[in-house]
Every structure is written in structure tokens, then in C-alpha cells.
Design an enzyme around this catalytic site. Structure first.
Site, short mmCIF file in Angstrom:
data_model
loop_
_atom_site.label_atom_id
_atom_site.label_comp_id
_atom_site.label_asym_id
_atom_site.label_seq_id
_atom_site.Cartn_x
_atom_site.Cartn_y
_atom_site.Cartn_z
N ASP A 1 5.26 -4.03 2.03
CA ASP A 1 5.42 -3.06 3.20
C ASP A 1 5.77 -3.86 4.43
O ASP A 1 4.95 -4.55 4.80
CB ASP A 1 4.09 -2.21 3.57
CG ASP A 1 4.13 -1.11 4.44
OD1 ASP A 1 5.15 -1.05 5.40
OD2 ASP A 1 3.56 -0.40 4.58
N HIS B 1 7.64 0.92 2.87
CA HIS B 1 6.74 1.58 3.89
C HIS B 1 7.24 3.13 3.70
O HIS B 1 8.26 3.55 4.11
CB HIS B 1 7.02 1.34 5.16
CG HIS B 1 6.11 2.01 6.23
ND1 HIS B 1 4.69 1.67 6.46
CD2 HIS B 1 6.53 2.75 7.25
CE1 HIS B 1 4.16 2.39 7.31
NE2 HIS B 1 5.13 3.14 7.72
#
Length: 361
Positions: A289, A320
Site C-alpha cells: 500500500d 490502496h
């Protein structure tokens, strides 16, 4: 390729069995697996789909402020399987109030499976009128508590569930910790959550993510420049060059009650009361992420090993709030979250039968 990190318990064993049998987690393929920033760019450039039909309710708060609840009612009709028609699913957007295509997709998938999805819009966000010169701080759950109380009154016999996206998870985690066993929720889930708010703001984010959110916030706040002028320095606010500067201008450098950055985060860190949480929470996170940051400093692994209520579903790839499945426009993360809620409802029903507990009325 996913791992479920949690404290051993009967609920954990049930989740391992349920998620392990879920098609969402079997043979998952990622698009652009080693370039999570390209995944983010694809999300930003994705052509918007027609907005689903919603029925908006404005909920007045004790200080006369307003939040908006958007009930998804189409275009696809509700299904008859999965969570059942008695499950209300509260969807919490990111901290900028942006209702992303992914959040809408999750709401529509939930609608197909028989859930009753409703989007929580903070003060001044997503067209919600700003009735008072006050916005909601990052981890202040007061307004969310009022909304949950209203939903419980409107659907007293329903299972009340909540799911948050990205930085919006700071609000949900703070609410669960502060409310403890009085949260009124049966279960919760966080997709790509931000666990440490202050560190996240100070570390800075990829400009590809920060600037669109910053412009989105400024565009919304500029509509209320006149009413906000009595509380904050509007020129400083609209001249902010980062999300941290904007957060400080809104909540620290106020005209009536200025405070320090340190004191602000003592009251607004998402996990400040995590030990008090008493509701199962699934956190779906990706190791790559680019918005949350490196796992070593951004994932509170000790929390998942010590609390029986926190479950971390960790995948090596996914970006993400992405988790795309190859050959499909759907997000396998959404399927995993809905399967988690189905498994939770099944576990709670089994516990009620085993203990002979009546359903709450």
C-alpha cells in the site's frame, strides 16, 4: 497468498474456515501486481459510472449541525442471499468525504446480496450543508455515534454493520474504541485503513493521491468560506499545500480555541482506545500500500496478536483500496468483506442458539 493474523479463538477458527472456502480468496490474480501506484492511477482515471439512485436523509445533531445519510436504492434491486434483508451496512468514505467508485461498487454489491447499504457523509462533505462553522476532526466519533443511534432506532431488529475505506477508517476505529461494548454494531471492517493518523499526515503521501484529495477538500470548503471565516483563517486554509497544513488550519489554528498539533492527535488518534473495542473488526491490508506506508511502521501487528476483536487479512499485493481481480471490473476485497459479514452473522446466530439468548428488540 493472504494471511489472517489474529489471536486464537473460536471466532478466529470460524473466520479461517469461512474465508478459506471463499472464492474471493482462491486463486486471486492482481492487475499490475508489482506497480501499486499504477493501480492508484487506474482508479483515479477510471471513467465514472452513472451514479446509483440514493434517498438522502439529513440528520440534525445536538449542536444543530447536519450529517447526511444516503440510502442506496438502485439501479440494481436487492437480492435475497448473503447478509439477509435485515442487515444494515453503514459505508464510511475516506477522511476527505470522497465517495469513490470503489465504495459505490461495494454498496451495490451489498445491495445485490440483500444488505441495506447507507453512506455516512460528514458535515459539509458530499453536498451535505454546513449548518455550523464546525467540521468533524479526523478521529472524533461524536457525529458518527449520533448516526449509529438513529440507524438502530430506525431498524431496531437489524444487524448493524459498518465498513470504512482508507483514511475514513480512522473515524470508525476511534468510534469502536471509545464506545466499547455500547457501539451498537455487530461487526465492522476497514479496507486499507490508516492506523496511525499523525504519522500518516507527517510522513506525506504520494502526490498522485494527496493532490486530488486536497483539491477535492478545498473545492468543498470554498463553498462555505463565508461561514467558516468566523472560526478559521480561510486564506491560510485555501492556501494549504498539503493535507497536514489543511488539517492544522481547520482544527489547530482556530480563532476561538487554538490548540497544538500534539494535543490535537492526543484526542484524535484512531487507536487511542483500541483496548476498549468489543466488536469484531476485519482490517484488509496490502503490504504494498503506497498510501499507508511500509508495513513495519504503519501496521500495529501487536494489536492483532493481543486483542480477540481485531483481525488482519494481509495480502502481499493489492495497493490502496484496490485489490483488483484480473479479467473483471470487481474488487476481490469487496467480496472478502461481504463474506466476512456473512460469516459473522452465521457465528452470532450460532452463539445465540447455543446460549439460548433472545434476539435484541
Amino acid at each position: 497468498r493472504c494471511r489472517l493474523l489474529c489471536k486464537p479463538s473460536a471466532l478466529a477458527q470460524h473466520l479461517v474456515r469461512s474465508l478459506g472456502q471463499s472464492p474471493a480468496l482462491q486463486g486471486g490474480c492482481w492487475l499490475w501486481p508489482r506497480w501499486p501506484r499504477l493501480q492508484m492511477l487506474q482508479q483515479l482515471l477510471q471513467l465514472p459510472e452513472p451514479d446509483p439512485a440514493v434517498a438522502r436523509e439529513l440528520l440534525q445533531l445536538p449542536d444543530t449541525g447536519l450529517v447526511a445519510l444516503d440510502w442506496l436504492v438502485g439501479p440494481r434491486g436487492p437480492g435475497s442471499s448473503g447478509g439477509g434483508p435485515s442487515s444494515v451496512l453503514l459505508l464510511i468514505p475516506n477522511a476527505a468525504g470522497k465517495v469513490t467508485a470503489g465504495l459505490l461498487q461495494l454498496g451495490l454489491r451489498a445491495l445485490e446480496r440483500g444488505f441495506i447499504p447507507v453512506i455516512f457523509n460528514r458535515r459539509g462533505h458530499n453536498g451535505c450543508p454546513l449548518a455550523t462553522p464546525r467540521l468533524q476532526p479526523f478521529g472524533d466519533p461524536g457525529d458518527l455515534r449520533e448516526a449509529v443511534t438513529y440507524l438502530r432506532c430506525r431498524h431496531p431488529a437489524a444487524l448493524l454493520l459498518a465498513v470504512s475505506e482508507g483514511s475514513g477508517s480512522g473515524l470508525l476505529l476511534a468510534y469502536l474504541g471509545e464506545s466499547g461494548s455500547s457501539s451498537r454494531l455487530a461487526a465492522a471492517a476497514c479496507i486499507s485503513p490508516i492506523f496511525r493518523g499523525r504519522d500518516w499526515f507527517e510522513a506525506g503521501m504520494p502526490w498522485l493521491y494527496e493532490w486530488p484529495l486536497l483539491l477535492h477538500l478545498k473545492r468543498g470548503l470554498s463553498r462555505y468560506a463565508g461561514s467558516l471565516a468566523e472560526a478559521v483563517d480561510v486564506d491560510r486554509l485555501l492556501g494549504s499545500r498539503s493535507l497536514q497544513e489543511l488539517e492544522e488550519a481547520l482544527f489547530c489554528r482556530t480563532k476561538s480555541r487554538p490548540t497544538t498539533w500534539e494535543a490535537y492527535w492526543e484526542r484524535n488518534e484512531p487507536l487511542r482506545d483500541a483496548d476498549e473495542a468489543a466488536v469484531p473488526v476485519l482490517c484488509l491490508c496490502s503490504a504494498d500500500d503506497p498510501v499507508r506506508g511500509p508495513p513495519a511502521r504503519s501496521l500495529p501487528l501487536e494489536l492483532f496478536g493481543s486483542s480477540p476483536y481485531f483481525f488482519l487479512l494481509l495480502t502481499p499485493r493489492g495497493g490502496h483500496c484496490g485489490f483488483p481481480r484480473r479479467g473483471s471490473g470487481r474488487c476481490w476485497g469487496h467480496e472478502a468483506v461481504l463474506e466476512y459479514f456473512r460469516a459473522m452473522a452465521e457465528f452470532l446466530r450460532a452463539e445465540e442458539r447455543r446460549k439460548g439468548l433472545p434476539r435484541p428488540r
